[in-house]
Design an enzyme around this catalytic site. Structure first.
Site, PDB file in Angstrom:
ATOM      1  N   GLY A   1       0.802  -1.092   0.085  1.00 55.39           N
ATOM      2  CA  GLY A   1      -0.042   0.011   0.202  1.00 55.39           C
ATOM      3  C   GLY A   1       0.784   1.381   0.033  1.00 55.39           C
ATOM      4  N   THR A   9       0.068   3.960  -2.537  1.00 56.10           N
ATOM      5  CA  THR A   9      -0.888   5.041  -3.201  1.00 56.10           C
ATOM      6  C   THR A   9      -1.853   5.465  -2.360  1.00 56.10           C
ATOM      7  OG1 THR A   9      -0.587   3.998  -5.528  1.00 56.10           O
ATOM      8  CG2 THR A   9      -2.154   5.687  -5.325  1.00 56.10           C
ATOM      9  N   GLU A  57       1.914   1.035 -11.443  1.00 56.27           N
ATOM     10  CA  GLU A  57       3.373   1.139 -11.160  1.00 56.27           C
ATOM     11  C   GLU A  57       4.011   2.121 -11.974  1.00 56.27           C
ATOM     12  OE1 GLU A  57       5.073  -2.519 -10.233  1.00 56.27           O
ATOM     13  OE2 GLU A  57       3.224  -3.572  -9.993  1.00 56.27           O
ATOM     14  N   GLN A  82     -10.564  -4.353 -33.454  1.00 53.33           N
ATOM     15  CA  GLN A  82     -10.874  -3.974 -34.869  1.00 53.33           C
ATOM     16  C   GLN A  82     -11.031  -5.086 -35.935  1.00 53.33           C
ATOM     17  OE1 GLN A  82     -12.104  -0.975 -35.149  1.00 53.33           O
ATOM     18  NE2 GLN A  82     -12.262  -0.825 -37.380  1.00 53.33           N
TER      19      GLN A  82
END
Ligand SMILES: Cc1cc2nc3c(=O)[nH]c(=O)nc-3n(C[C@H](O)[C@H](O)[C@H](O)COP(=O)(O)OP(=O)(O)OC[C@H]3O[C@@H](n4cnc5c(N)ncnc54)[C@H](O)[C@@H]3O)c2cc1C
Length: 388
Positions: free
Chosen positions: A126, A128, A370, A343
């Site tokens: 942890g 962020t 990351e 596509q």
């Protein structure tokens, strides 16, 4: 250094084993887990039995005695078929177990690594926070030393944390400010928080665009108390530690991105041979052939990039710039290949039952997690000596 990007017999055997597992076990089941936004415990358990979570760790800690190249090979083969399981492995190894292996005391390693290597338990990292992502030095979570009880008291929150709330998650290593230097700069440290510690709350899983069979959550810490011995490495080294962890993790994400890019080629070749339009297979059109040739070229170059960075890491050489290049390039081509593969599949490419639809949804995060593509460019520029 001489670079030989072909695999040794041992690595090739690993590649073939994971390739077979991905096709025989993951491919038939993963679509349903993805649709239900459900963590695929049975598949993860199998991956654990195969030793994938222990690939780059020594046997004395329950690992397979392999290296980062081995981990990358496994991630590439998994992501050719599905990225949710690949990111579960990547985060489990690079973010969950690797910090304990690199920076833990012998006691911490003996306690945590065997269960993390077996895949019976998952770890998370942890870093962020809602207001600190690319600028992770802006961490606001705090850990205050309570000498009377011999504990850290943690307060704050983390967001987007992979593998943090599964039934088998046993720890989250969090970065927190534990003090300040004389110049006022924060001392960031890493602390192991076992799952279920009072005051440590794990939110419900996010609703995500992709990686829907992987676990991502917001965490909050309210007067969470853990022993002082849960500090990982030295106090104040948390910033340096996560830079190292992310440098290595980028190679793993690059391998995963290469796998997704290659999976797009695999699916497109198959479909272009089968699908008939104007009385012949669409793959008979040079426009489609050129698209697929370009996709194969990009996947091939991405593979050379991550293997080069991994070889440098394994050889104990500097690899920061090469890891950033590999991550930047492979994530870009994963998005490009996913767009082209969709596509080529026409309307069916927009239907979730086709693997390329899943690949399209899973590709975008590779340019973000990351370290965003902008952050990779900042790292490369810094390595070239450009002014900070
Ligand atoms: C599914 C998922 C799983 C994740 N798992 C984990 C995990 O397990 N552990 C963990 O700690 N984190 C995890 N993350 C967080 C992820 O690493 C961050 O989202 C990422 O680093 C970007 O941070 P941010 O979202 O705060 O974006 P910001 O940092 O706010 O960036 C926003 C935009 O601004 C750009 N930007 C920022 N600064 C600059 C600059 N100086 N120059 C140019 N452009 C700039 C960025 O590149 C980006 O495009 C995960 C995220 C997701 C979505």
């Amino acid at each position: 250094m001489s670079l030989d990007h072909r695999l040794t017999a041992e690595h090739e055997e690993l590649r073939r084993t994971v390739e077979e597992f991905a096709h025989d076990v993951i491919a038939p089941k993963i679509g349903d887990f993805y649709e239900r936004h459900e963590f695929p415990y049975e598949i993860v358990r199998e991956m654990g039995r195969m030793g994938l979570f222990g690939l780059p760790f020594p046997e004395e800690y329950g690992g397979m005695g392999g290296d980062y190249l081995a981990l990358g090979i496994a991630l590439e083969e998994l992501a050719r078929v599905d990225s949710s399981v690949a990111i579960t492995l990547e985060a489990g190894v690079s973010l969950g177990a690797m910090p304990v292996y690199h920076f833990g005391t012998e006691e911490q390693k003996q306690h945590w690594l065997p269960k993390l290597c077996s895949g019976e338990a998952l770890g998370a990292f942890g870093l962020t926070e809602p207001d600190a992502g690319s600028d992770a030095g802006g961490t606001r979570t705090t850990a205050v030393r309570d000498e009377a009880t011999g504990e850290w008291v943690i307060n704050g929150s983390k967001c987007f944390i992979t593998n943090s709330g599964t039934d088998i998650t046993e720890l989250v290593t969090v970065t927190a400010v534990t003090g300040h230097k004389e110049n006022g700069a924060p001392l960031i440290s890493s602390i192991i928080v076992p799952s279920g510690t009072p005051g440590f709350t794990v939110a419900a899983p996010y609703s995500k665009v992709g990686w829907n069979a992987s676990d991502t959550r917001e965490l909050s810490f309210s007067d969470v108390r853990v022993p002082l011995a849960n500090l990982l490495g030295e106090e104040g080294r948390g910033y340096a530690q996560f830079l190292r962890i992310l440098d290595e993790g980028r190679i793993a994400i690059a391998a995963l991105s290469t796998g997704l890019a290659q999976g797009c080629v695999d699916e497109s070749v198959k479909y272009a041979k089968e699908r008939q339009a104007f009385g012949r297979p669409i793959g008979a059109n040079q426009a489609i052939q050129f698209k697929i040739a370009d996709m194969e070229m990009r996947a091939h170059m991405a593979r050379i990039g991550w293997r080069d960075a991994a070889s440098r890491l394994v050889a104990g050489e500097p690899f920061k710039k090469e890891a950033a290049i590999a991550k930047l390039y492979s994530s870009t081509v994963a998005v490009d290949n996913a767009r082209e593969a969709t596509q080529i599949h026409g309307g069916y490419g927009f239907m979730n039952e086709y693997p390329v639809a899943r690949m399209w949804r899973d590709s975008k995060i590779l340019e973000i997690g990351e370290g965003t593509s902008e952050v990779q460019r900042m790292l490369i520029a810094r390595e070239l000596g450009l002014p900070a």
